[in-house]
Design a protein around this motif. Sequence first.
Motif, PDB file in Angstrom:
ATOM      1  N   THR A   2       0.879  -1.264  -0.144  1.00  0.00           N
ATOM      2  CA  THR A   2      -0.098  -0.014   0.126  1.00  0.00           C
ATOM      3  C   THR A   2       0.812   1.215  -0.086  1.00  0.00           C
ATOM      4  O   THR A   2       1.685   1.384   0.800  1.00  0.00           O
ATOM      5  CB  THR A   2      -0.964  -0.058   1.333  1.00  0.00           C
ATOM      6  OG1 THR A   2      -1.893  -1.181   1.226  1.00  0.00           O
ATOM      7  CG2 THR A   2      -1.877   1.308   1.175  1.00  0.00           C
ATOM      8  N   ARG A   3       0.454   1.993  -0.912  1.00  0.00           N
ATOM      9  CA  ARG A   3       1.293   3.301  -0.871  1.00  0.00           C
ATOM     10  C   ARG A   3       0.897   4.385   0.141  1.00  0.00           C
ATOM     11  O   ARG A   3      -0.507   4.594   0.155  1.00  0.00           O
ATOM     12  CB  ARG A   3       1.235   3.865  -2.350  1.00  0.00           C
ATOM     13  CG  ARG A   3       2.017   2.841  -3.503  1.00  0.00           C
ATOM     14  CD  ARG A   3       1.402   3.311  -4.923  1.00  0.00           C
ATOM     15  NE  ARG A   3       1.805   4.699  -5.301  1.00  0.00           N
ATOM     16  CZ  ARG A   3       3.276   5.049  -5.936  1.00  0.00           C
ATOM     17  NH1 ARG A   3       3.767   3.809  -6.188  1.00  0.00           N
ATOM     18  NH2 ARG A   3       3.494   6.315  -6.277  1.00  0.00           N
ATOM     19  N   PRO A   4       1.621   5.023   1.125  1.00  0.00           N
ATOM     20  CA  PRO A   4       1.066   5.801   1.767  1.00  0.00           C
ATOM     21  C   PRO A   4       0.438   7.046   1.508  1.00  0.00           C
ATOM     22  O   PRO A   4       0.876   7.584   0.032  1.00  0.00           O
ATOM     23  CB  PRO A   4       2.225   6.330   2.538  1.00  0.00           C
ATOM     24  CG  PRO A   4       3.157   5.475   2.308  1.00  0.00           C
ATOM     25  CD  PRO A   4       3.129   4.878   0.916  1.00  0.00           C
ATOM     26  N   ILE A   6      -0.291  11.041   1.001  1.00  0.00           N
ATOM     27  CA  ILE A   6       0.389  12.136   1.501  1.00  0.00           C
ATOM     28  C   ILE A   6      -0.226  13.355   0.813  1.00  0.00           C
ATOM     29  O   ILE A   6      -0.477  13.630  -0.014  1.00  0.00           O
ATOM     30  CB  ILE A   6       2.131  12.253   0.877  1.00  0.00           C
ATOM     31  CG1 ILE A   6       2.547  10.958   1.129  1.00  0.00           C
ATOM     32  CG2 ILE A   6       2.685  13.293   1.474  1.00  0.00           C
ATOM     33  CD1 ILE A   6       3.007  10.552   2.696  1.00  0.00           C
ATOM     34  N   GLY A  41       4.711   7.583  -2.721  1.00  0.00           N
ATOM     35  CA  GLY A  41       3.368   7.790  -2.256  1.00  0.00           C
ATOM     36  C   GLY A  41       2.261   8.279  -3.202  1.00  0.00           C
ATOM     37  O   GLY A  41       2.537   8.281  -4.382  1.00  0.00           O
ATOM     38  N   ASP A  62      -1.462   9.788   6.034  1.00  0.00           N
ATOM     39  CA  ASP A  62      -0.379   8.762   6.541  1.00  0.00           C
ATOM     40  C   ASP A  62       0.825   9.882   6.607  1.00  0.00           C
ATOM     41  O   ASP A  62       1.605   9.590   7.433  1.00  0.00           O
ATOM     42  CB  ASP A  62       0.082   7.761   5.463  1.00  0.00           C
ATOM     43  CG  ASP A  62      -1.085   6.825   5.334  1.00  0.00           C
ATOM     44  OD1 ASP A  62      -1.506   6.360   6.412  1.00  0.00           O
ATOM     45  OD2 ASP A  62      -1.484   6.468   4.365  1.00  0.00           O
ATOM     46  N   GLY A  63       0.856  10.870   6.002  1.00  0.00           N
ATOM     47  CA  GLY A  63       1.819  12.107   5.885  1.00  0.00           C
ATOM     48  C   GLY A  63       1.393  13.175   5.325  1.00  0.00           C
ATOM     49  O   GLY A  63       0.382  13.336   4.863  1.00  0.00           O
ATOM     50  N   VAL A 222       7.974   9.618   3.151  1.00  0.00           N
ATOM     51  CA  VAL A 222       7.024   8.646   2.592  1.00  0.00           C
ATOM     52  C   VAL A 222       7.373   7.256   3.487  1.00  0.00           C
ATOM     53  O   VAL A 222       6.422   6.644   3.871  1.00  0.00           O
ATOM     54  CB  VAL A 222       7.171   8.526   1.081  1.00  0.00           C
ATOM     55  CG1 VAL A 222       6.529   7.172   0.760  1.00  0.00           C
ATOM     56  CG2 VAL A 222       6.591   9.572   0.500  1.00  0.00           C
ATOM     57  N   ALA A 225       5.865   7.626   6.810  1.00  0.00           N
ATOM     58  CA  ALA A 225       4.558   7.760   6.618  1.00  0.00           C
ATOM     59  C   ALA A 225       3.872   6.211   6.200  1.00  0.00           C
ATOM     60  O   ALA A 225       2.833   5.978   6.821  1.00  0.00           O
ATOM     61  CB  ALA A 225       3.936   8.600   5.538  1.00  0.00           C
ATOM     62  N   GLY A 226       4.709   5.244   5.957  1.00  0.00           N
ATOM     63  CA  GLY A 226       4.479   3.806   5.726  1.00  0.00           C
ATOM     64  C   GLY A 226       4.567   3.062   6.635  1.00  0.00           C
ATOM     65  O   GLY A 226       4.293   1.937   6.531  1.00  0.00           O
TER      66      GLY A 226
END
Length: 226
Positions: A2-4, A6, A41, A62-63, A222, A225-226
Amino acid sequence: MTRPLIGVSTYLEPGARWGVWELDAALLPAAYPRLVQRSGGLAAMLPPDAADHAEATVARLDGLVIAGGPDVDPARYGAERDPRTGPPARERDAWELALVDAALAARVPLLGVCRGMQLLNVALGGSLVQHLDGHAEAVGVFGGHAVKPVPGTRYAAAVPEEVTVPTYHHQSVDRLGTGLVPSAHAADGTVEAVELPGSPWVLGVQWHPEMGDDPRVMRALVEAAG
């Protein structure tokens, strides 16, 4: 994987033009979402909103990136306006300060870029130098100069060597906000990066990483955030 997600704050500009249209627009240079995407991200634009919506907005992220832009209103740090300070963007100031406060409270990883670093400093009770020579080559033209990391900092962990960065600013941090430490300097001693030691992940850089080809600062956000 899963991509965070942002979030990136944006301008809100009257009378922007594209195609046959001239309308108010939420704007963000494409280099910001492209750098988020290159760094792993997903990018979401966060145009100015009511400050009391910041907590709910940050809760979905997430960020967070606070993007560059106009000068922070000196009233925000108790100073008189210098004649060289640009016109205020009060709606954006209020929204982005609320986003910073919400991210700090929720321990959401945060990166401030140029104005974003200055706003982070102001949010934590710091002040700004309202005019600085030598860090913007010409109106509308990004320059470049070297920044040197402070050993042992979060920034130095991401970028351990001295590098030349894309720069365009005429203000800088003066009195540091509560808890912030410098993590990079220019050759003239200007603080070029600040951070909060420990957790959460909080970093501000005075330059514009989105305008260069080095993704390491954004990649560090990123990854956090992940």
